[in-house]
Design an enzyme around this catalytic site. Structure first.
Site, PDB file in Angstrom:
ATOM      1  CG  LEU A  27      43.130  39.773  32.908  1.00 11.09           C
ATOM      2  CD1 LEU A  27      42.377  40.716  31.981  1.00 11.09           C
ATOM      3  CD2 LEU A  27      43.577  38.531  32.156  1.00 11.09           C
ATOM      4  CG  HIS A  28      42.182  43.421  38.937  1.00 10.85           C
ATOM      5  ND1 HIS A  28      42.387  44.458  38.055  1.00 10.85           N
ATOM      6  CD2 HIS A  28      41.312  43.897  39.861  1.00 10.85           C
ATOM      7  CE1 HIS A  28      41.692  45.504  38.433  1.00 10.85           C
ATOM      8  NE2 HIS A  28      41.013  45.197  39.527  1.00 10.85           N
ATOM      9  NE  ARG A  29      37.580  46.827  36.602  1.00  8.69           N
ATOM     10  CZ  ARG A  29      37.047  47.428  37.652  1.00  8.69           C
ATOM     11  NH1 ARG A  29      36.139  46.828  38.378  1.00  8.69           N
ATOM     12  NH2 ARG A  29      37.423  48.651  37.976  1.00  8.69           N
ATOM     13  CG  ASP A  41      40.889  43.744  34.174  1.00  7.64           C
ATOM     14  OD1 ASP A  41      41.790  44.246  34.888  1.00  7.64           O
ATOM     15  OD2 ASP A  41      40.512  42.568  34.324  1.00  7.64           O
ATOM     16  CB  THR A  48      44.808  37.058  37.598  1.00  7.02           C
ATOM     17  OG1 THR A  48      44.085  38.280  37.820  1.00  7.02           O
ATOM     18  CG2 THR A  48      44.777  36.725  36.130  1.00  7.02           C
TER      19      THR A  48
END
Length: 365
Positions: free
Chosen positions: A204-206, A285, A242
């Site tokens: 998860l990083h967007r 993501d 994140t």
């Protein structure tokens, strides 16, 4: 023919590695220019060494910054190198600020641009990556599209069909080549020792997910409910961005409190490739992870409202759920039951060969 390969992030190095390996076998004059967009000198050296790749001829040490600041620095430094080297063609891959800067400089200097992974579209212009993709495609002389869908995106935008070549995606070449390296790597074997294969993998990083407090909270709520139902541990290599946002939004301790979520520091590419390969399910993501999951025959759920990899959804390897809890729970059930017999839409692992062959034939005739 003289070739400059411009890259700046690990995904670019990975996806360009098959092209680099083919060029090493030719007599062409070529070199690598590394902007160091994701800068870590020691880690970068190790990364090139692990993948058995030659070191860059130029390291520009750009580092992080705002989009404008980062791109501006790149324009200045890349221009100096290209004026010195005078290549016939510049190869860029993907959708980063490095790609846009490299393409802009080359176009101003009237150097041909070869865009690897051309034609991807999320149709979401709020994404910086989408702007970078579109602009680079319209500046390029050689557009190496991974699929017919990508080709059709380019044709709809009025790009000359003579410039477009459907070659498959170099991620297939890279995944197959680098998996062999990973399976023999002693450090990777040590890392995997003791990890049970009965896990889900999360990335998860967007910005659209982690910079939005409400959306990030929704995703965490969904993960917690998913764990309650499926009783599966989740391995979560956490991106620094994140982690910072989770702390900023007072969500980190809550996430950490769930014993079924194993938060680990970011891992090396080879380790991550094996984590993907051995996972029962991947939640992500990331665009590249969607592709790798599809190639490795691991079911994928994408925590986004759109994707520039629709092929993965079409073949049944991936489901889009956004941050919707009910969609996520439903998607997990669907993907765990789904046969993993989908056809990989990204080609046969010979994209690098095709790209180099086309460039040599076209540039030397």
């Amino acid at each position: 023919m003289k070739i400059s390969i411009i890259l700046g992030t690990r995904p670019e190095i990975i996806k360009l590695s098959p092209i680099i390996r083919i060029l090493e076998k030719t007599s062409e004059d070529w070199h690598i220019i590394h902007t160091n967009q994701h800068y870590s000198e020691n880690m970068d050296k190790i990364f090139f060494k692990e993948l058995n790749l030659p070191n860059p001829k130029y390291n520009l040490n750009i580092g992080s910054g705002t989009h404008g600041e980062q791109t501006g620095k790149m324009l200045i430094k890349i221009e100096k190198v290209l004026l010195k080297e005078k290549p016939d063609v510049v190869i860029v891959q993907g959708d980063t600020n490095t790609v846009l800067a490299g393409a802009l400089v080359a176009s101003k200097l009237k150097i041909d641009i070869a865009h690897v992974e051309a034609g991807l579209r999320s149709f979401d212009r709020t994404m910086p990556e989408e702007i970078n993709r579109v602009l680079t495609d319209h500046l390029s002389s050689y557009l190496f599209a991974p699929t017919e869908i990508a080709k059709n995106n380019l044709l709809r935008e009025g790009i000359d069909k003579e410039k477009i070549f459907v070659v498959g995606n170099t991620i297939v070449d890279a995944t197959l080549q680098n998996l062999k390296i990973a399976e023999k790597n002693i450090d990777v074997k040590d890392f995997l020792n003791g990890i049970d294969n009965n896990y889900f993998l999360l990335t998860l990083h967007r910005a659209e997910n982690v910079d939005n407090k409400n959306r990030l909270k929704e995703i965490i709520d969904a993960l917690f409910e998913m764990i309650e139902i499926y009783k599966k541990p989740i391995i979560f290599p956490i991106h620094p961005r994140t982690k910072n946002r989770l702390k900023e939004f007072n969500l980190f301790e809550r996430l950490k409190s769930n014993k079924n979520i194993e938060i680990i520091e970011p891992v090396g590419y080879l380790e991550f490739l094996m984590l993907e390969k051995n996972a029962e399910l991947i939640l992500t993501d990331s665009g590249g992870v969607q592709e790798e999951a599809c190639i490795l025959k691991v079911p994928c759920i994408t925590l986004r409202d759109n994707t520039e990899r629709p092929e993965t959804v079409e073949v049944g390897a991936n489901i889009l759920v956004g941050s919707d809890k009910n969609k996520l729970i439903e998607a997990v059930e669907i993907m765990l039951k789904r046969d993993k017999n989908w056809i990989n839409p990204y080609g046969d692992g010979k994209s690098g060969e095709r790209i180099v062959k086309i460039l040599i034939e076209r540039m030397t005739n």
